[in-house]
Design a protein around this motif. Structure first.
Motif, mmCIF file in Angstrom:
data_model
loop_
_atom_site.group_PDB
_atom_site.id
_atom_site.type_symbol
_atom_site.label_atom_id
_atom_site.label_comp_id
_atom_site.label_asym_id
_atom_site.label_seq_id
_atom_site.Cartn_x
_atom_site.Cartn_y
_atom_site.Cartn_z
ATOM 1 N N THR A 21 0.669 -0.987 0.124
ATOM 2 C CA THR A 21 -0.054 0.029 0.016
ATOM 3 C C THR A 21 0.969 1.410 -0.045
ATOM 4 N N GLY A 77 -11.879 7.124 -4.708
ATOM 5 C CA GLY A 77 -12.039 6.795 -3.186
ATOM 6 C C GLY A 77 -13.538 6.387 -2.834
ATOM 7 N N TRP A 115 -6.911 -1.247 -1.083
ATOM 8 C CA TRP A 115 -6.428 -0.161 -1.434
ATOM 9 C C TRP A 115 -5.370 -0.170 -2.823
ATOM 10 N N THR A 154 -7.740 0.688 -5.666
ATOM 11 C CA THR A 154 -8.105 1.913 -5.932
ATOM 12 C C THR A 154 -7.236 3.067 -5.857
#
Length: 131
Positions: free
Chosen positions: A7, A50, A60, A63
């Protein structure tokens, strides 16, 4: 495979894409009143992508990939036709009945479609490689 990056790596990639977008769009957009508005594009992207990621419970990485790809897409889409878009705008200011140039519009529509398909294909490929 690339979606398996950490991430923190995706956050750095998204931050780099944001900086690239803001810098490139400041160069591409030649109309002063719209140059100032380009700073809102990353904010709108963060909110839109988001919210989509939260609503669909995406990881994550997914996205942030979609956000970074979208931020890079806009400069790639507009850079080749920036001069024509600027000329069309100033012609339109003088005469509001003026239409946009067909080649510039064709480029924007065709390349945006191709880029969106490539982003979706990249997402699908990243999910399959990670599964």
């Amino acid at each position: 495979m690339f979606l398996s990056l950490s991430t923190s790596a995706w956050i750095l990639i998204a931050a780099g894409a944001t900086v690239l977008n803001v810098a490139a769009m400041q160069r591409i957009i030649q109309i002063p009143k719209y140059r100032k508005k380009q700073f809102w594009l990353p904010v709108i992207g963060l909110i839109g992508v988001g919210a989509r990621g939260l609503a669909q419970s995406h990881a994550w990485a997914e996205t942030l990939y979609l956000y970074a790809a979208t931020m890079v897409m806009f400069p790639l889409l507009l850079a080749p036709v920036r001069g024509q878009v600027t000329r069309d705008y100033y012609r339109w200011v003088e005469d509001p009945t003026t239409r946009t140039s067909k080649p510039a519009m064709a480029w924007i529509l065709t390349s945006s479609t191709i880029m969106l398909v490539a982003i979706a294909a990249g997402l699908v490929a990243g999910k399959k490689a990670g599964a």
